[in-house]
Write an enzyme that holds these catalytic residues in place. Structure first.
Site, mmCIF file in Angstrom:
data_model
loop_
_atom_site.group_PDB
_atom_site.id
_atom_site.type_symbol
_atom_site.label_atom_id
_atom_site.label_comp_id
_atom_site.label_asym_id
_atom_site.label_seq_id
_atom_site.Cartn_x
_atom_site.Cartn_y
_atom_site.Cartn_z
ATOM 1 N N ARG A 297 47.182 4.724 -43.906
ATOM 2 C CA ARG A 297 48.102 4.467 -44.551
ATOM 3 C C ARG A 297 48.121 3.953 -45.838
ATOM 4 O O ARG A 297 48.477 4.273 -47.053
ATOM 5 C CB ARG A 297 49.525 3.749 -43.838
ATOM 6 C CG ARG A 297 49.975 4.452 -42.674
ATOM 7 C CD ARG A 297 51.301 3.647 -42.081
ATOM 8 N NE ARG A 297 51.745 4.818 -41.155
ATOM 9 C CZ ARG A 297 52.383 4.710 -40.411
ATOM 10 N NH1 ARG A 297 52.668 3.424 -39.963
ATOM 11 N NH2 ARG A 297 53.233 5.620 -39.577
ATOM 12 N N TYR A 441 54.215 12.394 -45.731
ATOM 13 C CA TYR A 441 53.500 12.538 -44.506
ATOM 14 C C TYR A 441 52.964 11.124 -44.249
ATOM 15 O O TYR A 441 53.138 10.087 -44.832
ATOM 16 C CB TYR A 441 52.372 13.596 -44.524
ATOM 17 C CG TYR A 441 51.445 13.572 -45.640
ATOM 18 C CD1 TYR A 441 50.816 12.426 -46.456
ATOM 19 C CD2 TYR A 441 50.538 14.664 -45.907
ATOM 20 C CE1 TYR A 441 49.713 12.228 -47.384
ATOM 21 C CE2 TYR A 441 49.562 14.807 -46.950
ATOM 22 C CZ TYR A 441 49.049 13.649 -47.596
ATOM 23 O OH TYR A 441 48.307 13.525 -48.575
ATOM 24 N N GLU A 442 52.480 11.020 -43.081
ATOM 25 C CA GLU A 442 51.876 9.741 -42.467
ATOM 26 C C GLU A 442 52.802 8.758 -42.381
ATOM 27 O O GLU A 442 52.759 7.466 -42.412
ATOM 28 C CB GLU A 442 50.803 9.375 -43.415
ATOM 29 C CG GLU A 442 49.709 8.281 -42.638
ATOM 30 C CD GLU A 442 48.702 8.515 -41.590
ATOM 31 O OE1 GLU A 442 48.659 9.751 -41.899
ATOM 32 O OE2 GLU A 442 48.576 7.727 -40.805
ATOM 33 N N GLY A 443 54.328 9.364 -41.934
ATOM 34 C CA GLY A 443 55.259 8.517 -41.948
ATOM 35 C C GLY A 443 55.964 8.393 -43.087
ATOM 36 O O GLY A 443 55.485 7.873 -44.143
ATOM 37 N N GLN A 448 58.370 3.903 -43.323
ATOM 38 C CA GLN A 448 57.776 2.870 -43.803
ATOM 39 C C GLN A 448 58.388 1.600 -44.092
ATOM 40 O O GLN A 448 58.125 0.503 -43.578
ATOM 41 C CB GLN A 448 56.846 3.012 -44.910
ATOM 42 C CG GLN A 448 55.825 4.409 -44.951
ATOM 43 C CD GLN A 448 54.647 3.946 -43.807
ATOM 44 O OE1 GLN A 448 54.299 3.051 -43.474
ATOM 45 N NE2 GLN A 448 54.512 5.205 -43.075
#
Ligand SMILES: Cc1cc2nc3c(=O)[nH]c(=O)nc-3n(C[C@H](O)[C@H](O)[C@H](O)COP(=O)(O)OP(=O)(O)OC[C@H]3O[C@@H](n4cnc5c(N)ncnc54)[C@H](O)[C@@H]3O)c2cc1C
Length: 592
Positions: A297, A441-443, A448
């Protein structure tokens, strides 16, 4: 587009002058023998050469050509396989990898600068080594010794790549509902079956093998996130002696056609009873993933910074050369038909916004990387715990704020080019397109923010927040009076964030919707306050040197711009937070 030049001067300033990072390395026995200021400078210089020389020239052609799929095989754009080999042979894939398995063992704060450079050169290219080092991290921290020895050396060497297979067609944010199955076999392995989508680097022609890390559920697994396990599933089976065996029962069904990062293969992956090996404990797969996620992240936040930096380098060159209209105060370039557009207040506003957000982002991501290094390597338990909690708090901020700011900076970089910013050959529009995925992406950035407010602020009862706020207050209290112009607004911003945090903690008790309603604006107010801390630290490092070197004069001018023009954004954000959730629920679903 201007040629990419690694911002080594600014990286050295952040590492050596703002954070004096070699002092931290000297205190951490695992790093003390591996790295000092000179080694770090030499590594950054080399990384600057390879990224600018071998990778940056492929950015636009890679975007034009994209990846192609033919009967399960994926071809990356011309030049990518050769550039990947050069990058891998330089040891860059394993820059942060464990030396026990052939990695370079560099601290994350060095890795972060290398990531910035490779992603500025080409985000599509940078994703392949990034996914590989993410997969390595999960294996290193959770797999058996046997699996580590079997897989890590070739992955660090860049001979094999990695992928992370989480997302399924019906399950993205909510991984608890994945359907991919893992059936135990008599020999201790598992048969993995299911479909994963959006898998970055799921298939490509850069390496001889791809090691997929796959989330799946055992037949008797509990429902939800507590029933997820993690598996290594190689594309080609690996024999006991390390040689390659038969192809595993998996394949790439297709690749996606996307808005940006077109040279990064985004794959549908089908697992048809493929052989897999458990990583860590059964049903603890998400924990194993979380180890990797703090690194990834932060890495995605750095991707945003990378694009903002590349956009700025082109924009500043263009703003100095493009002549259009006269300065409001009278002609500057009297020998020309018009003045360069850098004279105009609005162009300066955009350039300074880009510069302030990029340099603030570089300092902030380096600060978070230092906390990751302290958490990992400090032998003092209390110090390591505090750093770990700071990482937990700041990682969602780094991911979401850096990428949100990157969309703003890359759009400014495009705007400075006027109509030419919309035209492909100038390269600015590609950076805007490439940037957009970093917010998703990646949450997603919305997720977040929920993580920050729900789990890190409310979940810790405000204790993680207190570490950060107390550190800033201690800095303000100890600062010399000549820093007042920076420390006073910083102190006010922290007080404002204290109040917002108390407000969120209080409201979350009575109405569960308040967390999600406050979260995005809270995260942004947090981000601007964190950057104010970074800018005050940078001002401290620059003050008094501004007459010797214009680098420092430029730093101080940008710090002043940040405090005057960007930090005040916290006021409108704070008002939105305090408006609460009520107005979000005035319409029922049919009234939209
Ligand atoms: C180019 C690309 C590369 C990718 N690479 C990978 C990869 O390598 N490996 C991998 O596994 N995945 C990968 N992904 C998947 C990516 O991580 C997901 O797309 C992302 O996490 C969002 O999931 P989703 O698309 O299913 O959206 P959804 O989960 O359906 O979300 C839709 C919207 O609803 C919001 N939402 C959902 N739940 C909540 C909630 N509780 N509260 C508030 N809002 C909510 C989201 O923020 C979002 O705005 C990639 C995706 C793309 C497009």
């Amino acid at each position: 587009m201007a040629d990419y030049k690694a911002p080594l001067r600014d990286m050295r300033f952040v590492l050596n002058e703002v954070f004096e990072v070699s002092k931290l390395w000297a205190e951490l026995p695992a790093l003390a023998e591996l790295v000092d200021e000179d080694t770090a400078n030499a590594i950054l210089e080399e990384a600057g050469k390879v990224t600018a020389g071998s990778i940056a020239p492929l950015n636009r052609s890679g975007d034009e050509e994209g990846c192609s799929w033919d009967n399960g095989a994926v071809k990356t754009p011309a030049g990518f396989p050769e550039a990947y080999r050069t990058y891998a042979e330089g040891g860059w894939v394993g820059v942060g990898g464990s030396p026990e398995f052939g990695g370079m063992g560099m601290p994350k704060v060095i890795g972060a600068q290398v990531e910035e450079m490779v992603n500025s050169a080409s985000l599509s290219f940078g994703l392949y080594p990034m996914l590989t080092s993410g997969a390595c991290l999960s294996i290193l921290n959770h797999a058996s010794e046997e699996l580590k020895a079997q897989y890590l050396p070739n992955m660090y060497a860049g001979v094999w790549a990695g992928s992370m297979c989480l997302t399924e067609p019906h399950a993205g944010t909510d991984l608890g509902i994945i359907r991919t199955k893992a059936e135990p076999q008599a020999d201790g392995s598992y048969k993995i079956s299911g479909t994963k989508i959006f898998i970055t680097g799921g298939e490509h022609d850069l390496t001889e093998n791809i090691i997929h890390l796959v989330l799946a559920k055992l037949p008797d697994a509990p429902a939800g996130p507590k029933g997820i396990s993690l598996f290594i599933v190689p594309k080609v089976m690996v024999n006991a002696d390390g040689s390659l065996g038969e192809k595993n029962a998996l394949g790439c069904g297709s690749i996606e056609h996307k808005m940006g990062i077109k040279a990064s293969a985004t794959c549908v992956m089908n697992f048809d009873g493929a052989t897999g090996y458990l990583v860590g404990e059964v049903n603890k797969g998400l924990n194993a993933m979380f180890t990797m996620m703090n690194y990834e992240r932060l890495g995605v936040g750095i991707q945003g910074l990378s694009l903002g930096e590349r956009s700025y380098q082109s924009a500043i060159e263009y703003a100095r050369e493009r002549i259009q209209s006269r300065a409001p105060t009278g002609p500057v370039a009297k020998d020309k038909a018009a003045d360069p557009i850098i004279v105009h207040p609005d162009v300066r506003r955009m350039l300074l916004t880009m510069k302030a957000l990029n340099e603030g982002g570089r300092a902030f991501s380096s600060y978070v990387a230092m906390q990751l290094d302290t958490a990992k390597y400090s032998e003092d338990k209390a110090t390591a715990k505090r750093a770990d909690e700071l990482v937990a708090l700041l990682t969602p901020v780094a991911k979401a704020f850096l990428t949100d700011m990157a969309l703003e900076t890359t759009v400014h970089g495009q705007q400075i080019f006027g109509g030419h910013g919309f035209i492909r050959e100038w390269g600015q529009e590609q950076l805007v397109r490439d940037c957009r995925i970093t917010q998703i992406y990646e949450g997603t950035n919305g997720i977040q923010s929920l993580d920050l407010v729900g789990r890190k602020i409310v979940g810790s009862g405000g204790s993680y927040y207190k570490h950060f706020a107390d550190e800033i207050k201690a800095f303000v209290a100890a600062a010399d009076a000549n820093l007042d112009e920076f420390t006073q607004p910083l102190a006010a911003a922290v007080q404002n964030l204290d109040e917002l945090t108390a407000w969120v903690l209080d409201r979350s008790q009575s109405n569960p919707n308040e967390i999600g309603a406050a979260s995005v604006e809270y995260l942004q107010a947090f981000g601007y306050t964190a950057y104010a801390y970074m800018w005050a630290l940078m001002a401290r490092a620059a003050l008094g040197k501004e007459t010797q070197d214009e680098f420092y004069a430029s730093k101080l001018g940008t710090a002043r711009f940040y405090f005057a023009r960007l930090l005040p954004r916290i006021h409108s954000l704070s008002a939105s937070v305090k408006a609460g959730s009520e107005s979000l629920y005035l319409l029922d679903a049919a009234q939209f």
